[in-house]
Write a protein that holds these residues in place. Sequence first.
Motif, mmCIF file in Angstrom:
data_model
loop_
_atom_site.group_PDB
_atom_site.id
_atom_site.type_symbol
_atom_site.label_atom_id
_atom_site.label_comp_id
_atom_site.label_asym_id
_atom_site.label_seq_id
_atom_site.Cartn_x
_atom_site.Cartn_y
_atom_site.Cartn_z
ATOM 1 N N SER A 96 68.365 -5.202 40.628
ATOM 2 C CA SER A 96 67.217 -4.359 40.974
ATOM 3 C C SER A 96 66.224 -5.131 41.815
ATOM 4 O O SER A 96 66.000 -6.324 41.609
ATOM 5 N N GLY A 97 65.646 -4.445 42.790
ATOM 6 C CA GLY A 97 64.641 -5.067 43.643
ATOM 7 C C GLY A 97 65.200 -5.764 44.859
ATOM 8 O O GLY A 97 64.446 -6.274 45.675
ATOM 9 N N THR A 98 66.526 -5.827 44.989
ATOM 10 C CA THR A 98 67.120 -6.411 46.185
ATOM 11 C C THR A 98 67.615 -5.283 47.088
ATOM 12 O O THR A 98 67.938 -4.203 46.616
ATOM 13 N N ALA A 99 67.683 -5.531 48.365
ATOM 14 C CA ALA A 99 68.026 -4.474 49.316
ATOM 15 C C ALA A 99 69.426 -4.650 49.877
ATOM 16 O O ALA A 99 69.840 -5.770 50.195
ATOM 17 N N TRP A 131 67.682 4.710 49.500
ATOM 18 C CA TRP A 131 66.484 3.911 49.275
ATOM 19 C C TRP A 131 66.931 2.466 49.380
ATOM 20 O O TRP A 131 68.108 2.201 49.589
ATOM 21 N N GLU A 133 67.704 -0.015 47.600
ATOM 22 C CA GLU A 133 68.773 -0.546 46.755
ATOM 23 C C GLU A 133 70.069 0.255 46.820
ATOM 24 O O GLU A 133 71.057 -0.141 46.213
ATOM 25 N N THR A 160 73.286 -8.237 49.913
ATOM 26 C CA THR A 160 73.174 -8.710 48.536
ATOM 27 C C THR A 160 74.459 -8.334 47.800
ATOM 28 O O THR A 160 75.295 -7.613 48.342
#
Length: 185
Positions: A96-99, A131, A133, A160
Amino acid sequence: MDAYVSTDDLNTELVDNLNRLIAQPAAHRTFAANQTANISGAWVLVPLDLPATGEGRYGSFDTTHNAFGTHASRMVAPEDGLYEISFSAVIRAAVSGTALTYGAAAFAVNQTTAANVASNALCRPALGRSWAEERSGNGSATVPLNKGDFVSLAVTGTGTTWVMGHDSFTEMTSFLCLCRVGEKP
C-alpha cells in the motif's frame, strides 16, 4: 422426385443447425486473488478458477461442463470454430502507498509461458490507471481456433512489486472468456 420433407429431415437440416448457432459453446473463468508479490516487469500467467468457484464464482460458467478444460492457466477450444476471446485484468501494488507506473495484459494461442504469451500476443493492451496503486483494463479479438488450441492470459506491472487482485475485493476480479461464435473461415 419426392417433394415431401420429413420431420427428421427438417430437424436435421434446419432446427438442429439453428439450435447449434444459438447455443454456441462458451466459458467464462475468473480469478480474484493472488497475494504472491511479483517482480516489477515480470510477466505472469493468470491462474483461472474453475467455473463456479472463487470470488468470481457467480459470474463464471462453462456451457460444456468443462470441455474448455480445467487447466489452471489456459482454456481449450472444444471444437473447431471462430472464437471471441475477451478478458479483463486487474493488478495492484503489493505494498500500500506505492505506485504502479505501468501495467499490461496479453493473451495468446498455444503459448505455455507468460513470456511467450507476451511475445506472441493476439491482443496486448496497456492497463489504465484506476488509481496510483491499481491498474485495470480489457481487450478482445475474434480468431479461428482448431479443436485443442488453447488460450492463456498473462499480466505485468512495473514500478513496484505487484499482485493480481485482492482476496477481499470482488470488484478486482479478472476474467478470461472464450465463446464460439461461428464456423472457422
